[in-house]
Design a protein around this motif. Structure first.
Motif, PDB file in Angstrom:
ATOM      1  N   ARG A 163       0.799  -1.223   0.000  1.00 47.25           N
ATOM      2  CA  ARG A 163       0.000   0.000   0.000  1.00 47.25           C
ATOM      3  C   ARG A 163       0.834   1.276   0.000  1.00 47.25           C
ATOM      4  O   ARG A 163       0.661   2.148  -0.866  1.00 47.25           O
ATOM      5  N   LEU A 164       1.721   1.428   0.973  1.00 47.07           N
ATOM      6  CA  LEU A 164       2.477   2.669   1.065  1.00 47.07           C
ATOM      7  C   LEU A 164       3.510   2.759  -0.055  1.00 47.07           C
ATOM      8  O   LEU A 164       3.742   3.836  -0.609  1.00 47.07           O
ATOM      9  N   ALA A 165       4.116   1.640  -0.395  1.00 51.07           N
ATOM     10  CA  ALA A 165       5.051   1.647  -1.525  1.00 51.07           C
ATOM     11  C   ALA A 165       4.343   2.082  -2.803  1.00 51.07           C
ATOM     12  O   ALA A 165       4.871   2.905  -3.571  1.00 51.07           O
ATOM     13  N   ASP A 166       3.163   1.542  -3.051  1.00 55.07           N
ATOM     14  CA  ASP A 166       2.403   1.930  -4.242  1.00 55.07           C
ATOM     15  C   ASP A 166       2.107   3.424  -4.233  1.00 55.07           C
ATOM     16  O   ASP A 166       2.220   4.105  -5.259  1.00 55.07           O
ATOM     17  N   ALA A 167       1.694   3.938  -3.078  1.00 54.98           N
ATOM     18  CA  ALA A 167       1.356   5.356  -2.973  1.00 54.98           C
ATOM     19  C   ALA A 167       2.588   6.226  -3.207  1.00 54.98           C
ATOM     20  O   ALA A 167       2.507   7.265  -3.884  1.00 54.98           O
ATOM     21  N   LEU A 169       5.307   5.406  -4.955  1.00 53.30           N
ATOM     22  CA  LEU A 169       5.695   5.293  -6.359  1.00 53.30           C
ATOM     23  C   LEU A 169       4.755   6.082  -7.264  1.00 53.30           C
ATOM     24  O   LEU A 169       5.181   6.648  -8.278  1.00 53.30           O
ATOM     25  N   ALA A 170       3.483   6.171  -6.885  1.00 50.47           N
ATOM     26  CA  ALA A 170       2.508   6.894  -7.696  1.00 50.47           C
ATOM     27  C   ALA A 170       2.811   8.384  -7.786  1.00 50.47           C
ATOM     28  O   ALA A 170       2.474   9.033  -8.782  1.00 50.47           O
ATOM     29  N   VAL A 171       3.446   8.935  -6.742  1.00 50.76           N
ATOM     30  CA  VAL A 171       3.728  10.380  -6.719  1.00 50.76           C
ATOM     31  C   VAL A 171       5.216  10.681  -6.779  1.00 50.76           C
ATOM     32  O   VAL A 171       5.625  11.830  -6.590  1.00 50.76           O
ATOM     33  N   ARG A 182      11.133   0.000  -7.657  1.00 52.26           N
ATOM     34  CA  ARG A 182      10.472  -0.862  -6.664  1.00 52.26           C
ATOM     35  C   ARG A 182      11.355  -2.076  -6.358  1.00 52.26           C
ATOM     36  O   ARG A 182      11.871  -2.745  -7.259  1.00 52.26           O
ATOM     37  N   ASN A 183      11.502  -2.358  -5.060  1.00 50.79           N
ATOM     38  CA  ASN A 183      12.244  -3.538  -4.595  1.00 50.79           C
ATOM     39  C   ASN A 183      13.614  -3.669  -5.266  1.00 50.79           C
ATOM     40  O   ASN A 183      14.006  -4.752  -5.715  1.00 50.79           O
ATOM     41  N   GLU A 184      14.320  -2.549  -5.316  1.00 52.54           N
ATOM     42  CA  GLU A 184      15.711  -2.506  -5.776  1.00 52.54           C
ATOM     43  C   GLU A 184      16.510  -1.622  -4.818  1.00 52.54           C
ATOM     44  O   GLU A 184      15.967  -0.670  -4.268  1.00 52.54           O
TER      45      GLU A 184
END
Length: 248
Positions: A163-167, A169-171, A182-184
């Motif tokens: 959830r927070l990672a997606d949020a 990355l979205a901004v 992501r995940n790097e």
């Protein structure tokens, strides 16, 4: 202050709980440097250079409590469970760690009790005191690993709860032109999400693990700029509709 863990800005009022497991390169004297030379003790294998400074700046900016480790991850890596080989590694990247090469069960248990358990208990108690906690762990990584350059500059890491990672990355593009992935340079498959699993997933708390390439945070100015940028980025992510009422 305990030997293994430090709580910074303990009276903070924000819902964010910052964590810096690899804040320190300190190897207590009785370990005799774990048999490695001074260069290795100063390098990224012993700690996450710049991470604590960034986390401290974020703590001030966000009015957030910060839980930080106080010994080198070569003594005990508080982002690993006791059974993990990497908790007390005999090898870290290109460096052999002689002081960890022949640990018996009693020596391992002593380190778990002395360093990991106080860190784990302090972090759990800190999170419990915060209303609707959001956990953010702050790390740094070396730009060259096993001789290979890394293009990623900021990693947004997560385990099964995205959830927070997606949020974030979205901004991301609204806050930085750095290379964000992501995940790097690590992910759950590398065993780096122990803190997230131990303290966040089981309770449903939103969380993210930040990895910052350490050549970007070598100076005080760079650390301050990075912290300010990430703090604003985090605020924007938490303000997104999908993050409202994210905590049970």
């Amino acid at each position: 202050m305990q030997e293994a863990v430090e709580v910074i800005n303990a009276g903070a009022k924000a819902s964010v709980v910052l964590v810096c497991e690899h804040a320190s390169r300190d190897i207590p004297a009785h370990f005799d440097g774990l048999g490695i030379d001074a260069a290795a003790r100063e390098s990224h294998v012993a700690w996450d250079p710049g991470a604590l400074s960034v986390a401290r700046e974020m703590s001030d900016d966000l009015n957030a409590v910060l839980v930080a480790g106080r010994v080198s991850r070569l003594v005990y890596d508080c982002n690993r469970p006791p059974e993990a080989p990497g908790a007390m590694p005999a090898q870290s990247e290109i460096f052999a760690i002689p002081g960890n090469s022949a640990l018996d069960d009693a020596a391992r248990a002593e380190r778990v009790a002395r360093y990991y358990e106080p860190f784990r208990a302090t972090l759990a108690a800190t999170i419990k005191r915060v209303d609707a906690p959001v956990i953010v762990t702050v790390h740094s990584f070396t730009p060259i690993y096993h001789g290979k350059p890394r293009a990623v500059e900021i990693g947004i890491l997560h385990d099964s709860d995205t959830r927070l990672a997606d949020a974030m990355l979205a901004v991301a593009a609204d806050h930085t032109d750095l290379n964000v992935e992501r995940n790097e340079p690590y992910g759950p498959q590398d065993g780096v999400t122990h803190t997230l699993k131990e303290h966040c997933l089981v309770h449903g708390h939103p969380h993210v693990m930040l990895e910052i390439r350490n050549d970007l945070i070598t100076t005080e100015a760079g650390q301050q700029q990075m912290a300010a940028m990430i703090s604003n980025w985090l605020r924007a992510a938490l303000a997104r509709p999908e993050m409202k009422d994210a905590n049970p």
